[in-house]
Design a protein around this motif. Structure first.
Motif, PDB file in Angstrom:
ATOM      1  N   VAL A   1       4.540 -10.315   9.041  1.00  0.00           N
ATOM      2  CA  VAL A   1       5.163 -11.202  10.028  1.00  0.00           C
ATOM      3  C   VAL A   1       4.189 -11.474  11.170  1.00  0.00           C
ATOM      4  N   CYS A   2       3.545 -10.428  11.663  1.00  0.00           N
ATOM      5  CA  CYS A   2       2.591 -10.583  12.771  1.00  0.00           C
ATOM      6  C   CYS A   2       1.414 -11.473  12.373  1.00  0.00           C
ATOM      7  N   ASP A   3       0.971 -11.356  11.126  1.00  0.00           N
ATOM      8  CA  ASP A   3      -0.108 -12.229  10.650  1.00  0.00           C
ATOM      9  C   ASP A   3       0.322 -13.691  10.714  1.00  0.00           C
ATOM     10  N   HIS A   4       1.544 -13.965  10.301  1.00  0.00           N
ATOM     11  CA  HIS A   4       2.050 -15.346  10.350  1.00  0.00           C
ATOM     12  C   HIS A   4       2.102 -15.863  11.788  1.00  0.00           C
ATOM     13  N   ILE A   5       2.440 -14.988  12.706  1.00  0.00           N
ATOM     14  CA  ILE A   5       2.496 -15.378  14.115  1.00  0.00           C
ATOM     15  C   ILE A   5       1.089 -15.657  14.642  1.00  0.00           C
ATOM     16  N   LEU A   6       0.155 -14.763  14.370  1.00  0.00           N
ATOM     17  CA  LEU A   6      -1.211 -14.925  14.870  1.00  0.00           C
ATOM     18  C   LEU A   6      -1.927 -16.116  14.231  1.00  0.00           C
ATOM     19  N   MET A   7      -1.611 -16.396  12.979  1.00  0.00           N
ATOM     20  CA  MET A   7      -2.226 -17.542  12.302  1.00  0.00           C
ATOM     21  C   MET A   7      -1.480 -18.840  12.614  1.00  0.00           C
ATOM     22  N   GLU A   8      -0.433 -18.716  13.419  1.00  0.00           N
ATOM     23  CA  GLU A   8       0.399 -19.841  13.857  1.00  0.00           C
ATOM     24  C   GLU A   8       1.090 -20.562  12.705  1.00  0.00           C
ATOM     25  N   THR A   9       1.334 -19.839  11.615  1.00  0.00           N
ATOM     26  CA  THR A   9       2.171 -20.364  10.539  1.00  0.00           C
ATOM     27  C   THR A   9       3.602 -20.438  11.059  1.00  0.00           C
TER      28      THR A   9
ATOM     29  N   ASN B   1       0.854  -1.176   0.000  1.00  0.00           N
ATOM     30  CA  ASN B   1       0.000   0.000   0.000  1.00  0.00           C
ATOM     31  C   ASN B   1       0.897   1.237   0.000  1.00  0.00           C
ATOM     32  N   ALA B   2       0.685   2.155  -0.928  1.00  0.00           N
ATOM     33  CA  ALA B   2       1.514   3.352  -1.044  1.00  0.00           C
ATOM     34  C   ALA B   2       1.339   4.313   0.128  1.00  0.00           C
ATOM     35  N   ASN B   3       0.264   4.133   0.903  1.00  0.00           N
ATOM     36  CA  ASN B   3      -0.026   5.064   1.995  1.00  0.00           C
ATOM     37  C   ASN B   3       0.630   4.689   3.320  1.00  0.00           C
ATOM     38  N   LYS B   4       1.394   3.600   3.347  1.00  0.00           N
ATOM     39  CA  LYS B   4       2.000   3.143   4.595  1.00  0.00           C
ATOM     40  C   LYS B   4       3.415   2.662   4.311  1.00  0.00           C
ATOM     41  N   ALA B   5       4.325   2.940   5.228  1.00  0.00           N
ATOM     42  CA  ALA B   5       5.720   2.541   5.053  1.00  0.00           C
ATOM     43  C   ALA B   5       5.817   1.026   4.827  1.00  0.00           C
ATOM     44  N   ILE B   6       6.667   0.633   3.893  1.00  0.00           N
ATOM     45  CA  ILE B   6       6.805  -0.779   3.534  1.00  0.00           C
ATOM     46  C   ILE B   6       7.254  -1.611   4.732  1.00  0.00           C
ATOM     47  N   TYR B   7       8.181  -1.087   5.538  1.00  0.00           N
ATOM     48  CA  TYR B   7       8.659  -1.880   6.676  1.00  0.00           C
ATOM     49  C   TYR B   7       7.535  -2.175   7.669  1.00  0.00           C
ATOM     50  N   LEU B   8       6.573  -1.256   7.792  1.00  0.00           N
ATOM     51  CA  LEU B   8       5.426  -1.492   8.678  1.00  0.00           C
ATOM     52  C   LEU B   8       4.483  -2.536   8.082  1.00  0.00           C
ATOM     53  N   GLN B   9       4.343  -2.532   6.771  1.00  0.00           N
ATOM     54  CA  GLN B   9       3.516  -3.541   6.113  1.00  0.00           C
ATOM     55  C   GLN B   9       4.155  -4.922   6.230  1.00  0.00           C
ATOM     56  N   ILE B  10       5.479  -4.973   6.184  1.00  0.00           N
ATOM     57  CA  ILE B  10       6.173  -6.247   6.375  1.00  0.00           C
ATOM     58  C   ILE B  10       6.004  -6.707   7.821  1.00  0.00           C
ATOM     59  N   ALA B  11       6.022  -5.775   8.759  1.00  0.00           N
ATOM     60  CA  ALA B  11       5.786  -6.125  10.164  1.00  0.00           C
ATOM     61  C   ALA B  11       4.395  -6.731  10.324  1.00  0.00           C
ATOM     62  N   GLU B  12       3.401  -6.178   9.636  1.00  0.00           N
ATOM     63  CA  GLU B  12       2.052  -6.744   9.676  1.00  0.00           C
ATOM     64  C   GLU B  12       2.043  -8.156   9.096  1.00  0.00           C
TER      65      GLU B  12
ATOM     66  N   THR C   1      12.311  -3.683   9.609  1.00  0.00           N
ATOM     67  CA  THR C   1      11.172  -4.397  10.184  1.00  0.00           C
ATOM     68  C   THR C   1      11.614  -5.229  11.377  1.00  0.00           C
ATOM     69  N   TYR C   2      12.679  -5.994  11.207  1.00  0.00           N
ATOM     70  CA  TYR C   2      13.165  -6.854  12.282  1.00  0.00           C
ATOM     71  C   TYR C   2      13.632  -6.035  13.483  1.00  0.00           C
ATOM     72  N   ASP C   3      14.218  -4.863  13.240  1.00  0.00           N
ATOM     73  CA  ASP C   3      14.596  -3.976  14.348  1.00  0.00           C
ATOM     74  C   ASP C   3      13.359  -3.561  15.147  1.00  0.00           C
ATOM     75  N   LEU C   4      12.288  -3.192  14.432  1.00  0.00           N
ATOM     76  CA  LEU C   4      11.038  -2.808  15.098  1.00  0.00           C
ATOM     77  C   LEU C   4      10.492  -3.970  15.915  1.00  0.00           C
ATOM     78  N   LEU C   5      10.460  -5.153  15.321  1.00  0.00           N
ATOM     79  CA  LEU C   5       9.905  -6.326  16.007  1.00  0.00           C
ATOM     80  C   LEU C   5      10.772  -6.741  17.202  1.00  0.00           C
ATOM     81  N   GLN C   6      12.079  -6.485  17.131  1.00  0.00           N
ATOM     82  CA  GLN C   6      12.941  -6.737  18.294  1.00  0.00           C
ATOM     83  C   GLN C   6      12.624  -5.750  19.411  1.00  0.00           C
ATOM     84  N   GLN C   7      12.415  -4.489  19.050  1.00  0.00           N
ATOM     85  CA  GLN C   7      12.058  -3.475  20.056  1.00  0.00           C
ATOM     86  C   GLN C   7      10.744  -3.835  20.750  1.00  0.00           C
ATOM     87  N   LYS C   8       9.826  -4.435  20.004  1.00  0.00           N
ATOM     88  CA  LYS C   8       8.535  -4.832  20.564  1.00  0.00           C
ATOM     89  C   LYS C   8       8.616  -6.194  21.246  1.00  0.00           C
TER      90      LYS C   8
END
Length: 127
Positions: free
Chosen positions: A17-25, A4-15, A52-59
């Motif tokens: 990754v998070c989707d894979h975690i929540l769906m237990e993939t 999506n052009a309206n959101k930073a790519i690294y944040l979309q990649i974080a989503e 993205t990985y830096d953000l997810l490490q911070q979280k």
């Protein structure tokens, strides 16, 4: 992956990754794809995945085991839910509330549609 052009790519990649975690993939304590692997898979610059990985490490969703790679933390699901809930409440909900106010949609209609949505999408195997 379509970005999506309206959101930073690294944040979309974080989503992503998070989707894979929540769906237990990807499961707790599993190794996640390397920066290069995910960059190739998503056709993005490795620096974007590293951001993205830096953000997810911070979280505290993933942890770097030096020389081995990135792994999901023990409480990654809980951390993802907390992170995503904050984003939802602060960013997604205000425009939603604005729309239901302007369109005069009552809480009873919302509740009915929510229950119907849950039944259709999440209770299919409970028959």
């Amino acid at each position: 992956m379509e970005f999506n052009a309206n959101k930073a790519i690294y944040l979309q990649i974080a989503e992503y990754v998070c989707d894979h975690i929540l769906m237990e993939t990807w499961k707790t304590n599993d190794k996640v794809p390397s920066v290069r692997e995910l960059a190739v898979q998503l056709e993005v610059n490795p620096n974007t995945v590293m951001r993205t990985y830096d953000l997810l490490q911070q979280k505290e969703i993933i942890a770097n085991k030096r020389g081995i790679g990135f792994f999901l933390t023990e409480d990654s699901v809980k951390k993802v839910k907390s992170y995503r809930k904050t984003i939802f409440l602060e960013e997604d909900l205000p425009p939603f509330f604005r729309n239901i106010y302007l369109l005069e949609i009552g809480l009873s209609e919302l509740e009915q549609r929510y229950r119907q949505f849950v039944e259709q999408n999440f209770n299919q195997n409970e028959s």
